[in-house]
Write a protein that holds these residues in place. Sequence first.
Motif, PDB file in Angstrom:
ATOM      1  N   ASP A  38       0.814  -1.217   0.000  1.00  0.00           N
ATOM      2  CA  ASP A  38       0.000   0.000   0.000  1.00  0.00           C
ATOM      3  C   ASP A  38       0.850   1.270   0.000  1.00  0.00           C
ATOM      4  O   ASP A  38       0.344   2.347  -0.302  1.00  0.00           O
ATOM      5  N   TYR A  39       2.134   1.149   0.337  1.00  0.00           N
ATOM      6  CA  TYR A  39       3.009   2.317   0.422  1.00  0.00           C
ATOM      7  C   TYR A  39       4.038   2.376  -0.704  1.00  0.00           C
ATOM      8  O   TYR A  39       4.843   3.291  -0.747  1.00  0.00           O
ATOM      9  N   LEU A  40       3.972   1.426  -1.632  1.00  0.00           N
ATOM     10  CA  LEU A  40       4.789   1.509  -2.848  1.00  0.00           C
ATOM     11  C   LEU A  40       4.157   2.549  -3.768  1.00  0.00           C
ATOM     12  O   LEU A  40       2.936   2.582  -3.934  1.00  0.00           O
ATOM     13  N   GLN A  41       4.964   3.384  -4.361  1.00  0.00           N
ATOM     14  CA  GLN A  41       4.475   4.446  -5.236  1.00  0.00           C
ATOM     15  C   GLN A  41       4.771   4.141  -6.707  1.00  0.00           C
ATOM     16  O   GLN A  41       4.662   5.019  -7.550  1.00  0.00           O
ATOM     17  N   THR A  42       5.138   2.924  -6.998  1.00  0.00           N
ATOM     18  CA  THR A  42       5.520   2.528  -8.353  1.00  0.00           C
ATOM     19  C   THR A  42       5.074   1.099  -8.638  1.00  0.00           C
ATOM     20  O   THR A  42       4.891   0.300  -7.721  1.00  0.00           O
ATOM     21  N   ASN A  43       4.909   0.808  -9.909  1.00  0.00           N
ATOM     22  CA  ASN A  43       4.654  -0.559 -10.373  1.00  0.00           C
ATOM     23  C   ASN A  43       5.889  -1.110 -11.078  1.00  0.00           C
ATOM     24  O   ASN A  43       5.798  -2.083 -11.811  1.00  0.00           O
ATOM     25  N   GLY A  44       7.035  -0.491 -10.857  1.00  0.00           N
ATOM     26  CA  GLY A  44       8.230  -0.804 -11.621  1.00  0.00           C
ATOM     27  C   GLY A  44       9.003  -2.040 -11.208  1.00  0.00           C
ATOM     28  O   GLY A  44       9.952  -2.408 -11.893  1.00  0.00           O
ATOM     29  N   PHE A  45       8.636  -2.687 -10.135  1.00  0.00           N
ATOM     30  CA  PHE A  45       9.389  -3.878  -9.714  1.00  0.00           C
ATOM     31  C   PHE A  45       8.910  -5.108 -10.458  1.00  0.00           C
ATOM     32  O   PHE A  45       7.718  -5.403 -10.495  1.00  0.00           O
ATOM     33  N   LYS A  46       9.862  -5.803 -11.063  1.00  0.00           N
ATOM     34  CA  LYS A  46       9.575  -7.007 -11.841  1.00  0.00           C
ATOM     35  C   LYS A  46      10.452  -8.146 -11.330  1.00  0.00           C
ATOM     36  O   LYS A  46      11.664  -7.990 -11.168  1.00  0.00           O
ATOM     37  N   THR A  47       9.845  -9.287 -11.111  1.00  0.00           N
ATOM     38  CA  THR A  47      10.586 -10.460 -10.644  1.00  0.00           C
ATOM     39  C   THR A  47      11.551 -10.915 -11.721  1.00  0.00           C
ATOM     40  O   THR A  47      11.172 -11.075 -12.872  1.00  0.00           O
ATOM     41  N   ASN A  48      12.821 -11.122 -11.342  1.00  0.00           N
ATOM     42  CA  ASN A  48      13.781 -11.632 -12.327  1.00  0.00           C
ATOM     43  C   ASN A  48      14.080 -13.113 -12.116  1.00  0.00           C
ATOM     44  O   ASN A  48      14.883 -13.682 -12.829  1.00  0.00           O
ATOM     45  N   TYR A  49      13.442 -13.726 -11.144  1.00  0.00           N
ATOM     46  CA  TYR A  49      13.494 -15.161 -10.865  1.00  0.00           C
ATOM     47  C   TYR A  49      14.862 -15.661 -10.421  1.00  0.00           C
ATOM     48  O   TYR A  49      15.104 -16.858 -10.381  1.00  0.00           O
ATOM     49  N   LEU A  50      15.765 -14.765 -10.076  1.00  0.00           N
ATOM     50  CA  LEU A  50      17.040 -15.166  -9.496  1.00  0.00           C
ATOM     51  C   LEU A  50      16.791 -15.432  -8.014  1.00  0.00           C
ATOM     52  O   LEU A  50      16.440 -14.514  -7.276  1.00  0.00           O
ATOM     53  N   PRO A  51      16.931 -16.678  -7.568  1.00  0.00           N
ATOM     54  CA  PRO A  51      16.596 -17.002  -6.178  1.00  0.00           C
ATOM     55  C   PRO A  51      17.725 -16.635  -5.218  1.00  0.00           C
ATOM     56  O   PRO A  51      18.878 -16.469  -5.606  1.00  0.00           O
ATOM     57  N   GLY A  52      17.357 -16.532  -3.963  1.00  0.00           N
ATOM     58  CA  GLY A  52      18.321 -16.300  -2.899  1.00  0.00           C
ATOM     59  C   GLY A  52      17.863 -17.014  -1.641  1.00  0.00           C
ATOM     60  O   GLY A  52      16.710 -17.425  -1.520  1.00  0.00           O
ATOM     61  N   PHE A  53      18.792 -17.134  -0.699  1.00  0.00           N
ATOM     62  CA  PHE A  53      18.486 -17.836   0.550  1.00  0.00           C
ATOM     63  C   PHE A  53      19.136 -17.114   1.721  1.00  0.00           C
ATOM     64  O   PHE A  53      20.316 -16.752   1.663  1.00  0.00           O
ATOM     65  N   CYS A  54      18.365 -16.864   2.738  1.00  0.00           N
ATOM     66  CA  CYS A  54      18.865 -16.333   4.006  1.00  0.00           C
ATOM     67  C   CYS A  54      18.626 -17.420   5.039  1.00  0.00           C
ATOM     68  O   CYS A  54      17.527 -17.994   5.099  1.00  0.00           O
ATOM     69  N   ILE A  55      19.621 -17.687   5.854  1.00  0.00           N
ATOM     70  CA  ILE A  55      19.541 -18.817   6.781  1.00  0.00           C
ATOM     71  C   ILE A  55      18.390 -18.712   7.776  1.00  0.00           C
ATOM     72  O   ILE A  55      17.844 -19.728   8.197  1.00  0.00           O
ATOM     73  N   TYR A  60      13.990 -16.198  -1.094  1.00  0.00           N
ATOM     74  CA  TYR A  60      13.517 -14.975  -1.732  1.00  0.00           C
ATOM     75  C   TYR A  60      13.872 -14.987  -3.208  1.00  0.00           C
ATOM     76  O   TYR A  60      14.629 -15.824  -3.677  1.00  0.00           O
ATOM     77  N   VAL A  61      13.276 -14.047  -3.940  1.00  0.00           N
ATOM     78  CA  VAL A  61      13.618 -13.816  -5.349  1.00  0.00           C
ATOM     79  C   VAL A  61      13.974 -12.345  -5.502  1.00  0.00           C
ATOM     80  O   VAL A  61      13.424 -11.480  -4.824  1.00  0.00           O
ATOM     81  N   TRP A  78      14.185  -7.204  -3.400  1.00  0.00           N
ATOM     82  CA  TRP A  78      13.851  -8.624  -3.336  1.00  0.00           C
ATOM     83  C   TRP A  78      12.545  -8.798  -2.590  1.00  0.00           C
ATOM     84  O   TRP A  78      12.058  -7.895  -1.926  1.00  0.00           O
ATOM     85  N   ARG A  79      11.979 -10.004  -2.704  1.00  0.00           N
ATOM     86  CA  ARG A  79      10.737 -10.359  -2.016  1.00  0.00           C
ATOM     87  C   ARG A  79      10.868 -11.809  -1.546  1.00  0.00           C
ATOM     88  O   ARG A  79      11.283 -12.680  -2.303  1.00  0.00           O
ATOM     89  N   TYR A  80      10.505 -12.053  -0.305  1.00  0.00           N
ATOM     90  CA  TYR A  80      10.518 -13.426   0.226  1.00  0.00           C
ATOM     91  C   TYR A  80       9.289 -14.153  -0.267  1.00  0.00           C
ATOM     92  O   TYR A  80       8.171 -13.709  -0.073  1.00  0.00           O
ATOM     93  N   TRP A  81       9.506 -15.271  -0.946  1.00  0.00           N
ATOM     94  CA  TRP A  81       8.375 -16.068  -1.399  1.00  0.00           C
ATOM     95  C   TRP A  81       8.151 -17.269  -0.492  1.00  0.00           C
ATOM     96  O   TRP A  81       7.107 -17.895  -0.531  1.00  0.00           O
ATOM     97  N   LEU A  82       9.115 -17.580   0.350  1.00  0.00           N
ATOM     98  CA  LEU A  82       8.919 -18.563   1.419  1.00  0.00           C
ATOM     99  C   LEU A  82       9.557 -17.954   2.671  1.00  0.00           C
ATOM    100  O   LEU A  82      10.698 -18.252   3.022  1.00  0.00           O
ATOM    101  N   PRO A  83       8.830 -17.036   3.344  1.00  0.00           N
ATOM    102  CA  PRO A  83       9.415 -16.319   4.473  1.00  0.00           C
ATOM    103  C   PRO A  83       9.311 -17.098   5.779  1.00  0.00           C
ATOM    104  O   PRO A  83       8.464 -17.978   5.934  1.00  0.00           O
ATOM    105  N   ASN A  84      10.153 -16.730   6.712  1.00  0.00           N
ATOM    106  CA  ASN A  84      10.097 -17.268   8.060  1.00  0.00           C
ATOM    107  C   ASN A  84       8.775 -16.830   8.693  1.00  0.00           C
ATOM    108  O   ASN A  84       8.488 -15.634   8.761  1.00  0.00           O
ATOM    109  N   PRO A  85       7.960 -17.760   9.181  1.00  0.00           N
ATOM    110  CA  PRO A  85       6.678 -17.381   9.768  1.00  0.00           C
ATOM    111  C   PRO A  85       6.809 -16.568  11.059  1.00  0.00           C
ATOM    112  O   PRO A  85       5.848 -15.949  11.502  1.00  0.00           O
TER     113      PRO A  85
END
Length: 111
Positions: A38-55, A60-61, A78-85
Amino acid sequence: MSKKYIRIFHTKSKTLIAEGPVGWYITPFEGNYYIHRDYLQTNGFKTNYLPGFCIYKFLYVWLDYVDAKGEVSKSLAWRYWLPNPLLPFIWNRVAISKHHSEILVEEFDKA
């Protein structure tokens, strides 16, 4: 009583990326900002599908930022697609490092 607000700009395009109150909606954590949609002022973020991992935050992607002219800033966020609950403030949020060379952060008080 005033409340702390934040503005986040993309310096190359001089675009406002996010603006809102610091706290649940724009959460600072470990040098990053986790921004509620709700506080993003742009639609410019696009997923590039490069994955990442934080212990401890998990999977995330990376997100590229595409400005109005079509210029691409690779892996700006980045955005967490399987975040720590146990960390609900990272769920379904765009995350941006406040130390990224293409990011400018302004903090201000609002009554």
